[in-house]
Design an enzyme around this catalytic site. Structure first.
Site, mmCIF file in Angstrom:
data_model
loop_
_atom_site.group_PDB
_atom_site.id
_atom_site.type_symbol
_atom_site.label_atom_id
_atom_site.label_comp_id
_atom_site.label_asym_id
_atom_site.label_seq_id
_atom_site.Cartn_x
_atom_site.Cartn_y
_atom_site.Cartn_z
ATOM 1 N N GLU A 178 -60.948 -74.232 58.955
ATOM 2 C CA GLU A 178 -60.110 -73.033 58.844
ATOM 3 C C GLU A 178 -60.909 -71.988 58.062
ATOM 4 O O GLU A 178 -61.253 -72.215 56.894
ATOM 5 C CB GLU A 178 -58.806 -73.396 58.109
ATOM 6 C CG GLU A 178 -57.799 -72.277 58.085
ATOM 7 C CD GLU A 178 -56.482 -72.697 57.393
ATOM 8 O OE1 GLU A 178 -56.491 -73.632 56.568
ATOM 9 O OE2 GLU A 178 -55.451 -72.074 57.684
ATOM 10 N N SER A 233 -58.279 -74.769 49.106
ATOM 11 C CA SER A 233 -57.175 -74.996 50.042
ATOM 12 C C SER A 233 -55.945 -74.191 49.648
ATOM 13 O O SER A 233 -54.978 -74.148 50.394
ATOM 14 C CB SER A 233 -56.842 -76.492 50.110
ATOM 15 O OG SER A 233 -56.702 -77.018 48.824
#
Ligand code: 3H9
Length: 723
Positions: free
Chosen positions: A475, A442
């Protein structure tokens, strides 16, 4: 079922609907030319009126009719949502609703029985069409979904659904479906009384004709027995009906803070319409539909429907790039995220290897993945053998056995560059050259990760959100060397597992965390200034976020937030200064919900019990400052919006479209505001710039408007000029 030339009449081969008379049964086949799904458009309505006119006239020896689709995967996907964009005022929506109602009333009032033969999606106006038929048969295919998802578009069912569904299945059950927009497969629709029979796909037409014949001869009575007029029985007991609506209203208000007009209006329309004759109930429905369809909330939600569909169907890869099929996935790191990724992959028919260093860790991950699968399967009412087939798709391992068959690898080990480098190298020695190497990082730049790889073109970021089975966004992060087929395959994998993928370029925090960071940092600054925990959270939930920023700190984990905050501060020192507050909290052993100690206190059951007052002494800031709700909302909200625009300006985002989808689906930006870019278009770039400048004057340069925002304000430009 032989069809002879004399019995068969075809309206027109390119028409959206065709009627063939086969052994006395009119088979109405839907297949809109040039459209991926059947939708109720003006053309379809006109063609259906033509067919109903023929059936009303009789004379073709027709005893009953069947409506079936020739489009794979859809029966009818509802009204043509595209047409909503043309509504100029409430009268346009009201007219569209009345047109739909008129058609379906005509269908319902045919003297011959009608059977809806449903394979694929029957949603919105699609289900409303089925409700106007005498009898409904659905297939047991997983692609068969029935529901009234209109509230998700900021409207209510407008073609009779608000009146017919409660009369068919009762008030509470129909409110549940209409307020949530949930979609049922054939079996669940039958158990709710929406469909009468469920059959396998290959025999759908045969069984529909059989039912049509039996209904015509009187051998078969519609079982779901439409109760005309208001629902009978227990729901009409004195007080009970009022209680159902009161509870439903309370539920809506507490969930939405009254920010979404459609669900409240739906309750009003259903309640007032129940004791009225159908036509009067439909009047109420049409009026409400028209008014809702032109609200800003509906416009934003329609925008999100099209942007998220486009993000799913249109990856930014060169024309002709073909994704590899994804049937086998290997996940490395069997923690909470890894287990979640394994579960959602298996649920979509993918065979999964779940690896961890120690067998016990792998086994623990396997149990977590299986528990998730079982919980979700039970909700879908799957049979035990189907659940076993699902859970058997995940296998745990402490070695790299079976990795050579993987199409995609998802590395989900601890967030540490050197650890990830080591793991990447190990993986590469067990896989072929055509395997996608994804990392669920992340925060770590993908280009940095790719440095350790012998095949950097195969390396890509696959950033899942927690909890993986609930969060809809994937994503995907490319670095400059990522091969297009790797991007295309990752995108196809995301779509296959039911996620909405957006593809972004490599940059600290990528897109979602990049725009969340300044928002979270600003919340911590406001705490330091003396604004209370509750005031901060309340301000943002009232703006439409599902949880406030302080709750989010506790949910994410303060240690995780601290680490991410430092990475972001290093990259964007001018505007993402890490807050002392978070350091003090972590130093005090407060990690948030996971250790039951954070900004909030937690009960033995892990539930939040309230703001922890002792935090104020710890951070050295008693709650003393009154900052208006609007100012809190602007300071946090505009920090995020401004940062989102910067990511587009810098080319992190490929489009404003992806920015809106990513913010809503990844971090809970209020859907009724349509995403940060749609929000700017809605309130006007000039207004956003003026508010940012005011904040810049009061609080410093971190609020300086992005250049692109200034350009939009000066030139009156829009991110979505077509609306
Ligand atoms: C309604 O019915 C109101 C009524 O009560 C009253 C009226 C008076 N309209 O999602 P996909 C397009 S409101 C226009 O990738 P899938 C979609 O944009 C409606 N276009 O396929 C895409 O276009 P493109 C209530 C539509 O297989 C293409 O079809 N109904 C519509 O993954 C393929 O879509 C809904 O809310 C539409 N209604 O999923 C259902 N539906 O190729 C909305 C689809 O240019 N639709 N398109 O990118 C869905 O949920 C899914 O599309 C569906 C298929 C499950 C049907």
């Amino acid at each position: 079922m032989a069809t002879t030339l004399t019995e068969t009449e075809t309206v027109a081969s390119a028409a959206p609907v065709r009627m063939d008379v086969e052994d006395g049964i009119a088979v109405i086949r839907l297949n809109q030319p040039g459209k991926p799904v059947n939708v109720i458009s003006a053309g379809l309505v006109e063609a259906m009126h033509g067919i109903l006119g023929r059936l009303e006239a009789g004379g073709e020896g027709v005893r009953a009719a069947v409506i079936i689709s020739e489009k794979k995967g859809t029966w009818i996907a509802g009204a043509d949502i595209e047409q909503f964009k043309d509504f100029k005022g409430p009268a346009d929506g009201e007219t569209a609703s009345r047109e739909g109602q008129k058609l379906l009333n005509r269908l319902e009032r045919l003297v011959i029985p009608t059977v809806a033969a449903i394979d694929g999606a029957a949603l919105g106006g699609g289900l409303e069409t089925a409700l106007a038929c005498t009898y409904r048969i659905a297939t047991d295919s997983p692609r068969t979904k029935l529901g009234l998802p209109e509230v998700q578009l900021g409207i209510i069912p407008g073609a009779g659904g608000t009146a017919r569904l409660p009369r068919l299945i009762g008030i509470a059950a129909s409110l549940d479906l209409m307020l949530t927009g949930k979609q049922l497969d054939g079996r669940r629709a039958r158990s709710q009384g929406i469909v009468d029979e469920v059959v396998p796909v290959p025999v759908l037409l045969r069984e529909a004709k059989r039912a049509a014949n039996d209904l015509a001869s009187g051998k078969l009575k519609p079982k779901g027995a439409r109760r005309r007029g208001s629902p009978k029985g227990v729901e009409n007991l004195p007080g009970l009906r009022g209680f159902i609506f009161r509870k439903a209203r309370q539920g809506v208000v507490s969930k939405t803070h009254g920010l979404y007009p459609a669900p409240l209006r739906l309750l009003e329309v259903v309640e007032r319409g129940l004791d009225k004759p159908l036509d009067a109930a439909l009047e109420l429905e049409a009026k409400a539909f028209g008014e809702l369809a032109v609200t800003q909330e509906a416009r934003s939600l329609v925008h999100l429907f099209f942007t998220s569909t486009a993000a799913k169907n249109d990856p930014p890869v060169p024309e002709g790039t073909r994704p590899k099929p994804v049937d086998h996935v290997a996940v490395v790191g069997a923690g909470f995220m890894g287990a979640g990724i394994a579960a959602v992959s298996a649920e979509s028919g993918i065979e999964v290897r779940l690896k961890d260093v120690k067998p016990e860790a792998a086994a623990k991950g396997l149990k977590t993945a299986r528990d998730t699968l079982i919980k979700r399967a039970k909700r879908k009412k799957l049979k035990p053998y189907q659940i076993t087939a699902l859970t058997d798709r995940v296998e745990a391992t402490a070695a790299y056995t079976g990795f050579h068959t993987a199409d995609v690898i998802v590395e989900a080990v601890f967030e540490d560059v050197s650890l990830k480098h080591g793991v990447l190298k190990e993986i590469e020695s067990h896989i072929g050259a055509d395997t996608v190497l994804g990392s669920n990082t992340s925060t770590i730049p993908i280009a940095e990760l790719a440095k350790a790889s012998a095949r950097p073109e195969n390396v890509i970021g696959l950033h899942f959100f927690s909890p993986v089975d609930k969060m809809p966004l994937l994503e995907i992060i490319t670095h400059p060397g990522t091969a297009p087929w790797v991007t295309a395959t990752s995108h196809a994998y995301g779509k296959k597992i039911g996620k909405t993928p957006i593809v972004v370029n490599d940059s600290p925090g990528f897109y979602a965390n990049r725009i969340l960071s300044p928002y979270m940092a600003e919340a911590a600054l406001l705490l330091e200034e003396g604004v209370s925990i509750d005031d901060l959270d309340r301000a943002m939930t009232r703006w439409g976020y599902p949880v406030g920023p302080i709750t989010l700190y506790d949910e994410v984990g303060l240690d995780v937030a601290q680490k991410a905050g430092k990475i972001m501060a290093a990259a964007f020192a001018d505007r993402m200064k890490p807050s002392q507050v978070i350091d003090k909290m972590v130093a005090d052993g407060r990690l948030g919900r996971k250790n039951g100690k954070g900004f909030f206190t937690y009960g033995d059951d892990g539930k939040k019990t309230g703001a922890d007052e002792s935090v104020y002494a710890l951070i050295g800031a008693a709650p003393r400052k009154q900052v208006s709700r609007e100012e809190i909302q602007d300071r946090l909200g505009l920090m995020m919006v401004n940062e989102a625009v910067r990511t587009l300006e810098e080319g992190v985002l490929h489009s404003a479209r992806d920015g809106d989808v990513g913010a809503v689906m990844g971090i809970g930006f209020p859907p009724f505001r349509g995403g940060p870019f749609w929000y700017v278009d809605t309130v006007g770039a000039q207004d956003v710039v003026a508010r940012l400048k005011k904040l810049e004057q009061a609080h410093g340069s971190r609020f300086a408007p992005a250049k692109m925002l200034l350009d939009h304000a000066a030139g009156g430009k829009k991110f979505f000029p077509e609306g």
